[in-house]
Write a protein that holds these residues in place. Structure first.
Motif, PDB file in Angstrom:
ATOM      1  N   ALA A  62       0.838  -1.208   0.000  1.00  0.00           N
ATOM      2  CA  ALA A  62       0.000   0.000   0.000  1.00  0.00           C
ATOM      3  C   ALA A  62       0.872   1.256   0.000  1.00  0.00           C
ATOM      4  N   THR A  63       1.947   1.223   0.755  1.00  0.00           N
ATOM      5  CA  THR A  63       2.869   2.369   0.786  1.00  0.00           C
ATOM      6  C   THR A  63       3.498   2.597  -0.581  1.00  0.00           C
ATOM      7  N   VAL A  64       3.925   1.515  -1.227  1.00  0.00           N
ATOM      8  CA  VAL A  64       4.498   1.623  -2.573  1.00  0.00           C
ATOM      9  C   VAL A  64       3.455   2.188  -3.536  1.00  0.00           C
ATOM     10  N   GLU A  65       2.229   1.690  -3.441  1.00  0.00           N
ATOM     11  CA  GLU A  65       1.150   2.190  -4.304  1.00  0.00           C
ATOM     12  C   GLU A  65       0.953   3.692  -4.114  1.00  0.00           C
ATOM     13  N   GLN A  66       0.988   4.130  -2.880  1.00  0.00           N
ATOM     14  CA  GLN A  66       0.790   5.555  -2.586  1.00  0.00           C
ATOM     15  C   GLN A  66       1.900   6.413  -3.204  1.00  0.00           C
ATOM     16  N   PHE A  67       3.142   5.992  -3.027  1.00  0.00           N
ATOM     17  CA  PHE A  67       4.246   6.812  -3.537  1.00  0.00           C
ATOM     18  C   PHE A  67       4.329   6.802  -5.058  1.00  0.00           C
ATOM     19  N   ARG A  68       3.790   5.790  -5.683  1.00  0.00           N
ATOM     20  CA  ARG A  68       3.736   5.775  -7.151  1.00  0.00           C
ATOM     21  C   ARG A  68       2.746   6.804  -7.687  1.00  0.00           C
ATOM     22  N   LEU A  69       1.857   7.270  -6.822  1.00  0.00           N
ATOM     23  CA  LEU A  69       0.856   8.245  -7.255  1.00  0.00           C
ATOM     24  C   LEU A  69       1.414   9.672  -7.323  1.00  0.00           C
ATOM     25  N   TYR A  70       2.614   9.898  -6.801  1.00  0.00           N
ATOM     26  CA  TYR A  70       3.153  11.260  -6.796  1.00  0.00           C
ATOM     27  C   TYR A  70       3.317  11.753  -8.230  1.00  0.00           C
ATOM     28  N   GLY A  71       2.738  12.893  -8.486  1.00  0.00           N
ATOM     29  CA  GLY A  71       2.852  13.513  -9.802  1.00  0.00           C
ATOM     30  C   GLY A  71       1.837  13.005 -10.816  1.00  0.00           C
ATOM     31  N   SER A  74      -4.196  10.415 -11.824  1.00  0.00           N
ATOM     32  CA  SER A  74      -5.109   9.283 -11.645  1.00  0.00           C
ATOM     33  C   SER A  74      -5.018   8.794 -10.199  1.00  0.00           C
ATOM     34  N   VAL A  75      -6.145   8.314  -9.699  1.00  0.00           N
ATOM     35  CA  VAL A  75      -6.204   7.836  -8.322  1.00  0.00           C
ATOM     36  C   VAL A  75      -6.590   6.366  -8.350  1.00  0.00           C
ATOM     37  N   ARG A  76      -5.617   5.523  -8.057  1.00  0.00           N
ATOM     38  CA  ARG A  76      -5.868   4.082  -7.963  1.00  0.00           C
ATOM     39  C   ARG A  76      -5.353   3.618  -6.615  1.00  0.00           C
ATOM     40  N   LEU A  77      -6.276   3.319  -5.732  1.00  0.00           N
ATOM     41  CA  LEU A  77      -5.930   2.927  -4.368  1.00  0.00           C
ATOM     42  C   LEU A  77      -6.404   1.507  -4.067  1.00  0.00           C
ATOM     43  N   GLY A  78      -6.344   0.636  -5.048  1.00  0.00           N
ATOM     44  CA  GLY A  78      -6.844  -0.732  -4.885  1.00  0.00           C
ATOM     45  C   GLY A  78      -6.148  -1.501  -3.772  1.00  0.00           C
ATOM     46  N   ILE A  79      -4.832  -1.471  -3.743  1.00  0.00           N
ATOM     47  CA  ILE A  79      -4.082  -2.192  -2.712  1.00  0.00           C
ATOM     48  C   ILE A  79      -4.292  -1.534  -1.358  1.00  0.00           C
ATOM     49  N   THR A  80      -4.266  -0.214  -1.337  1.00  0.00           N
ATOM     50  CA  THR A  80      -4.490   0.519  -0.084  1.00  0.00           C
ATOM     51  C   THR A  80      -5.865   0.195   0.474  1.00  0.00           C
ATOM     52  N   GLN A  81      -6.868   0.197  -0.386  1.00  0.00           N
ATOM     53  CA  GLN A  81      -8.227  -0.110   0.046  1.00  0.00           C
ATOM     54  C   GLN A  81      -8.319  -1.552   0.544  1.00  0.00           C
TER      55      GLN A  81
END
Length: 162
Positions: A62-71, A74-81
């Motif tokens: 989830a942390t990796v997913e979040q940091f990939r969103l920088y810049g 699009s908002v994809r939070l599947g793993i975080t969710q």
């Protein structure tokens, strides 16, 4: 691209990325809590160790997913969710099991008494509340109802007017 336009673009990126700030903090909190739970499982090894391992792995993903969103816009939070839901489900199960004979297997560092059970129950309940708030936050982000998104839109509009 001028220096001021780079600053504006960086400000926009940071403002958009701040939508996930509370999620990142709670995931970090869960990561360290689950690491602690994992370590205490080595006192009396059992199959229970699977749960903190799964939660630690998902918190890292989830942390990796979040940091990939920088810049990215699009908002994809599947793993975080998935992680916060899994954390909520496991916390709910642990809340129930705290009042059973499983207590000493789940939390071998605590004595089998009422004070320890109440303490663990309160900590688990707080974790469940945080998980539920995270689930709500993710829904707000997907629906663009979060305050950070509103600030981002205002900043974007004001930067276009410059």
């Amino acid at each position: 691209m001028g220096c001021s336009s780079q600053r504006r673009e960086t400000a926009l990126k940071n403002t958009f990325f701040n939508r996930f700030l509370l999620l990142r903090y709670s995931i970090a909190l869960f990561f360290f809590g689950n690491i602690y739970w994992l370590l205490i499982q080595f006192i009396r090894p059992s199959l229970v160790v699977i749960f903190p391992i799964i939660l630690v792995v998902f918190s890292i993903l989830a942390t990796v997913e979040q940091f990939r969103l920088y810049g990215k816009r699009s908002v994809r939070l599947g793993i975080t969710q998935m992680f916060v839901r899994l954390q909520a489900v496991i916390s709910t199960g642990l809340l129930v099991l705290t009042w059973t004979s499983w207590f000493t297997y789940l939390f071998p560092i605590f004595e089998n008494n009422q004070v320890a059970r109440v303490f663990v129950f309160i900590v688990l309940l707080l974790g469940l509340v945080i998980s539920l708030l995270d689930i709500r936050r993710i829904q707000d982000i997907y629906q663009q109802k979060d305050k950070a998104y509103q600030r981002f839109i205002q900043l974007e509009k004001s930067s276009l007017n410059l």
